[in-house]
Design a protein around this motif. Structure first.
Motif, PDB file in Angstrom:
ATOM      1  N   LEU A 291      57.478  16.473  83.195  1.00  0.00           N
ATOM      2  CA  LEU A 291      56.955  15.274  82.968  1.00  0.00           C
ATOM      3  C   LEU A 291      55.119  15.500  82.787  1.00  0.00           C
ATOM      4  CD1 LEU A 291      57.103  12.213  82.765  1.00  0.00           C
ATOM      5  CD2 LEU A 291      56.954  11.966  85.198  1.00  0.00           C
ATOM      6  N   ILE A 292      54.808  16.259  83.735  1.00  0.00           N
ATOM      7  CA  ILE A 292      53.192  16.516  83.638  1.00  0.00           C
ATOM      8  C   ILE A 292      52.654  17.166  82.426  1.00  0.00           C
ATOM      9  CG2 ILE A 292      51.204  17.420  84.817  1.00  0.00           C
ATOM     10  CD1 ILE A 292      52.516  15.247  86.525  1.00  0.00           C
ATOM     11  N   ALA A 293      53.614  18.009  81.896  1.00  0.00           N
ATOM     12  CA  ALA A 293      53.126  18.470  80.675  1.00  0.00           C
ATOM     13  C   ALA A 293      53.269  17.622  79.590  1.00  0.00           C
ATOM     14  CB  ALA A 293      54.128  19.740  80.169  1.00  0.00           C
ATOM     15  N   GLY A 294      54.373  16.578  79.534  1.00  0.00           N
ATOM     16  CA  GLY A 294      54.391  15.555  78.651  1.00  0.00           C
ATOM     17  C   GLY A 294      53.176  14.629  78.527  1.00  0.00           C
ATOM     18  N   LEU A 295      52.805  14.338  79.679  1.00  0.00           N
ATOM     19  CA  LEU A 295      51.492  13.671  79.650  1.00  0.00           C
ATOM     20  C   LEU A 295      50.328  14.362  79.288  1.00  0.00           C
ATOM     21  CD1 LEU A 295      52.043  11.880  83.277  1.00  0.00           C
ATOM     22  CD2 LEU A 295      52.472  11.141  81.042  1.00  0.00           C
ATOM     23  N   LEU A 296      50.180  15.592  79.624  1.00  0.00           N
ATOM     24  CA  LEU A 296      49.025  16.312  79.081  1.00  0.00           C
ATOM     25  C   LEU A 296      49.256  16.410  77.422  1.00  0.00           C
ATOM     26  CD1 LEU A 296      49.200  19.658  81.639  1.00  0.00           C
ATOM     27  CD2 LEU A 296      47.531  17.569  81.461  1.00  0.00           C
ATOM     28  N   TYR A 297      50.381  16.870  77.031  1.00  0.00           N
ATOM     29  CA  TYR A 297      50.646  16.701  75.410  1.00  0.00           C
ATOM     30  C   TYR A 297      49.902  15.143  74.806  1.00  0.00           C
ATOM     31  CZ  TYR A 297      53.081  21.053  75.108  1.00  0.00           C
ATOM     32  OH  TYR A 297      53.317  22.352  75.150  1.00  0.00           O
ATOM     33  N   PHE A 298      50.415  14.334  75.560  1.00  0.00           N
ATOM     34  CA  PHE A 298      49.669  12.849  75.408  1.00  0.00           C
ATOM     35  C   PHE A 298      48.298  12.863  75.190  1.00  0.00           C
ATOM     36  CE2 PHE A 298      48.466   8.630  76.207  1.00  0.00           C
ATOM     37  CZ  PHE A 298      48.904   7.905  74.942  1.00  0.00           C
ATOM     38  N   GLY A 299      47.532  13.292  76.350  1.00  0.00           N
ATOM     39  CA  GLY A 299      46.208  13.401  76.461  1.00  0.00           C
ATOM     40  C   GLY A 299      45.551  14.152  75.335  1.00  0.00           C
ATOM     41  N   ILE A 300      46.173  15.244  74.994  1.00  0.00           N
ATOM     42  CA  ILE A 300      45.630  15.952  73.952  1.00  0.00           C
ATOM     43  C   ILE A 300      45.519  15.457  72.427  1.00  0.00           C
ATOM     44  CG2 ILE A 300      46.028  18.042  72.553  1.00  0.00           C
ATOM     45  CD1 ILE A 300      46.841  19.602  75.118  1.00  0.00           C
ATOM     46  N   PHE A 301      46.803  14.751  72.440  1.00  0.00           N
ATOM     47  CA  PHE A 301      47.214  13.967  71.063  1.00  0.00           C
ATOM     48  C   PHE A 301      46.070  12.828  71.110  1.00  0.00           C
ATOM     49  CE2 PHE A 301      48.806   9.561  69.967  1.00  0.00           C
ATOM     50  CZ  PHE A 301      48.712   9.824  68.523  1.00  0.00           C
ATOM     51  N   PHE A 302      45.848  12.059  72.112  1.00  0.00           N
ATOM     52  CA  PHE A 302      44.890  10.945  72.298  1.00  0.00           C
ATOM     53  C   PHE A 302      43.487  11.185  72.033  1.00  0.00           C
ATOM     54  CE2 PHE A 302      42.626   7.246  73.912  1.00  0.00           C
ATOM     55  CZ  PHE A 302      43.199   6.105  73.191  1.00  0.00           C
ATOM     56  N   GLY A 303      43.279  12.567  72.721  1.00  0.00           N
ATOM     57  CA  GLY A 303      41.803  13.110  72.466  1.00  0.00           C
ATOM     58  C   GLY A 303      41.563  13.275  70.945  1.00  0.00           C
ATOM     59  N   LYS A 304      42.398  13.624  70.395  1.00  0.00           N
ATOM     60  CA  LYS A 304      42.131  14.130  68.834  1.00  0.00           C
ATOM     61  C   LYS A 304      42.281  12.894  67.985  1.00  0.00           C
ATOM     62  CE  LYS A 304      41.401  17.105  67.249  1.00  0.00           C
ATOM     63  NZ  LYS A 304      40.217  17.477  66.952  1.00  0.00           N
ATOM     64  N   VAL A 305      42.598  11.835  68.339  1.00  0.00           N
ATOM     65  CA  VAL A 305      42.750  10.340  67.400  1.00  0.00           C
ATOM     66  C   VAL A 305      41.290  10.357  67.232  1.00  0.00           C
ATOM     67  CG1 VAL A 305      43.108   8.002  67.706  1.00  0.00           C
ATOM     68  CG2 VAL A 305      44.934   9.515  68.374  1.00  0.00           C
ATOM     69  N   THR A 306      40.205  10.007  68.441  1.00  0.00           N
ATOM     70  CA  THR A 306      39.010   9.720  68.456  1.00  0.00           C
ATOM     71  C   THR A 306      38.236  10.409  67.524  1.00  0.00           C
ATOM     72  OG1 THR A 306      38.959   8.564  70.672  1.00  0.00           O
ATOM     73  CG2 THR A 306      36.926   9.030  69.602  1.00  0.00           C
ATOM     74  N   ILE A 307      38.230  11.720  67.605  1.00  0.00           N
ATOM     75  CA  ILE A 307      37.331  12.690  66.706  1.00  0.00           C
ATOM     76  C   ILE A 307      37.697  12.489  65.392  1.00  0.00           C
ATOM     77  CG2 ILE A 307      38.477  14.573  67.350  1.00  0.00           C
ATOM     78  CD1 ILE A 307      34.751  14.261  66.906  1.00  0.00           C
ATOM     79  N   THR A 308      39.146  12.738  65.273  1.00  0.00           N
ATOM     80  CA  THR A 308      39.664  12.710  63.841  1.00  0.00           C
ATOM     81  C   THR A 308      39.457  11.300  63.073  1.00  0.00           C
ATOM     82  OG1 THR A 308      41.199  14.360  64.432  1.00  0.00           O
ATOM     83  CG2 THR A 308      41.596  13.302  62.402  1.00  0.00           C
ATOM     84  N   ALA A 309      39.460  10.401  63.784  1.00  0.00           N
ATOM     85  CA  ALA A 309      39.144   8.760  63.133  1.00  0.00           C
ATOM     86  C   ALA A 309      37.626   8.986  62.875  1.00  0.00           C
ATOM     87  CB  ALA A 309      39.326   7.912  64.382  1.00  0.00           C
ATOM     88  N   LEU A 310      36.818   9.612  63.568  1.00  0.00           N
ATOM     89  CA  LEU A 310      35.470   9.682  63.363  1.00  0.00           C
ATOM     90  C   LEU A 310      35.096  10.551  62.185  1.00  0.00           C
ATOM     91  CD1 LEU A 310      33.559  10.667  66.529  1.00  0.00           C
ATOM     92  CD2 LEU A 310      33.750   8.471  65.623  1.00  0.00           C
ATOM     93  N   ASN A 311      35.973  11.627  61.722  1.00  0.00           N
ATOM     94  CA  ASN A 311      35.838  12.395  60.592  1.00  0.00           C
ATOM     95  C   ASN A 311      36.291  11.612  59.558  1.00  0.00           C
ATOM     96  OD1 ASN A 311      34.566  14.515  61.899  1.00  0.00           O
ATOM     97  ND2 ASN A 311      36.723  15.290  62.411  1.00  0.00           N
ATOM     98  N   ALA A 312      37.530  10.855  59.624  1.00  0.00           N
ATOM     99  CA  ALA A 312      38.076  10.167  58.507  1.00  0.00           C
ATOM    100  C   ALA A 312      37.188   9.129  58.014  1.00  0.00           C
ATOM    101  CB  ALA A 312      39.266   9.505  58.756  1.00  0.00           C
TER     102      ALA A 312
END
Length: 479
Positions: A291-312
């Motif tokens: 479960l903790i790994a799943g939360l970490l994967y979500f955190g990594i996904f969400f972290g990429k959302v902001t910077i990739t939105a900036l690039n787009a």
């Protein structure tokens, strides 16, 4: 009219009438529509840099031969130098009320600015593609789908966020800061108490080449934000304190990125050959499973959302700037805006699908080679704004090929090309290696040469061929 700075009025709360979905594009932001705070600038850049691509970039300092101790120091020095350059661009946003690259028409001409802007578009697509690969890996692990399907899901999410625009991206920045702090605190805790970090730090083998490589990795990361950092500060009130804006953006980006890169250095040192090709999976495995790994994967996904939105978002702004320059108009229609967003995000997603299996090698070469194109632009823009025109821009003339700045500003264009040529002997990438690199022990110092020498050349060129400088900052009629 001239804008008089008032250092006592640096923040204004978001106006109640500010729409969630942005209606403006590359046009000037009138004072009545200005909103936001310096804290939102800090959280945006702090949260945008607490993410997996920054971790991987920091890891490269070790993957490519450096030790942990000197890599950390080299990364920090490059971070500070590049962060100062980036923050100097950021403070132009509130003063001009425009996205960053449209102001390049002052130095290059209305048509001539297309040259660096095209290169900026390539940068956005490259960074978006790299981030999409890593986010796709996280989504694939999170919802148990293939990596390519995770990439497609992430691309669709980015399109939706980019369409909403400025305010939504800043909101995401705040949330990403909170999520990033939680995820990074947990990962650092697991690494510090689960592994012998002292042994890693005590293994010190200084080489100038690896030290300067670490500096170049972090400096290039920060300098690469220069072409779009003002896009996200242009809604701030024009009387925002220049010093406070510089510190808010600079501290946010330096602290966030250094935290990510420190984690990357430790991860790469612990992983050895297991890191390349499995970056996301290995980072999460350092933290936990289940479960903790799943939360970490979500955190990594969400972290990429902001910077990739900036690039787009930045890619849309740059493409719109190119089109508007030849059309002689200060903005683009909502339909054209939507088309540009879908086109740029779609293209970066396609590149991510094609290059996902060789991501680390391609991204390394891309990141370092990128410096050759943006350091001379950055030097010219900063010298012009702070030393030559001193911010006295004629904003209506930026959309007029027959106006003050003309179609092609040859002094600026020639200086830019000279800046590119000057760097060539000092570039060390898999794409190209300069003639003087071996004499410097394989060290790439092109970004230092590009910033300093290009800036000096441009300053003296403007003394020989003085540009047309407005008597004060001239605003559009819709101010």
């Amino acid at each position: 009219m001239a804008i008089v700075e008032n250092s006592q009025q640096e923040t204004i709360l978001p106006s109640q009438g500010a729409p969630l979905i942005e209606s403006r594009s590359i046009d000037y932001i009138p004072e009545a529509e200005r909103h936001g705070s310096l804290f939102s600038q800090f959280t945006l850049w702090f949260g945008a840099n607490l993410q997996i691509t920054a971790i991987v970039t920091g890891a490269l300092a070790v993957v490519l031969g450096g030790d942990v101790f000197w890599s950390l120091i080299g990364l920090l020095i490059g971070q500070i130098l590049g962060g100062c350059v980036m923050a100097l661009h950021a403070v132009q946003g509130p003063k001009l009320g425009l996205p960053q690259m449209i102001s390049s028409r002052v130095q290059f001409g209305v048509y001539g600015a297309v040259l660096p802007i095209i290169l900026v578009c390539i940068m956005y697509v490259g960074f978006s593609a790299g981030g999409t690969v890593l986010a796709g890996q996280a989504i694939a692990q999170l919802v148990n789908v293939s990596n390519w399907f995770g990439v497609l899901i992430f691309g669709a999410v980015i399109i939706g966020i980019t369409i909403c625009g400025y305010r939504v991206i800043h909101i995401l920045g705040k949330v990403a800061s909170v999520v990033g702090i939680v995820v990074f605190f947990y990962l650092f805790f697991k690494i510090l108490y689960g592994y012998d970090i002292q042994a890693l730090l005590s293994n010190r083998h200084f080489t100038l080449a690896n030290f300067l490589l670490a500096m170049s990795l972090s400096a290039s990361w920060q300098i690469a934000f220069g072409p779009y950092v003002a896009d996200y500060s242009r809604y701030l009130p024009s009387k925002t304190s220049t010093v406070k804006a510089f510190l808010a953006v600079g501290l946010g980006t330096v602290i966030g990125t250094q935290a990510s890169m420190v984690l990357g250095v430790f991860a790469a040192a612990l992983a050895g050959d297991r890191f390349s090709g499995h970056e996301v999976t290995y980072i999460v495995s350092l933290g936990s499973t289940g479960l903790i790994a799943g939360l970490l994967y979500f955190g990594i996904f969400f972290g990429k959302v902001t910077i990739t939105a900036l690039n787009a978002y930045g890619s849309f702004m740059s493409l719109a700037t190119i089109v508007s320059g030849f059309r002689g108009k200060p903005s683009v229609s909502p339909k054209l805006r939507l088309f540009f967003i879908i086109m740029m995000v779609g293209f970066s997603t396609l590149l991510a699908l094609l290059g996902q299996h060789s991501f680390l090698k391609i991204f390394t070469a891309f990141l370092l080679f990128l410096l050759a194109f943006f350091t001379p632009w950055s030097a010219i823009n900063l010298v012009d704004y702070y030393l030559v025109t001193k911010g006295r821009y004629d904003l209506p003339a930026l959309s007029d090929p027959n106006g003050r700045y003309g179609r092609w500003n040859m002094p600026g264009i020639i200086t830019y090309l000279l800046g590119l040529l000057i760097q060539l002997p000092f570039i060390a990438t898999s794409f190209y290696t300069g003639a003087l690199v071996d004499d410097l022990g394989g060290t790439d110092i092109s970004w230092i040469v590009g910033l300093v020498v290009t800036g000096v050349i441009y300053y003296f060129v403007t003394k020989i061929w003085p540009p047309s400088v407005a008597p004060a900052l001239i605003l559009p009629d819709n101010r």
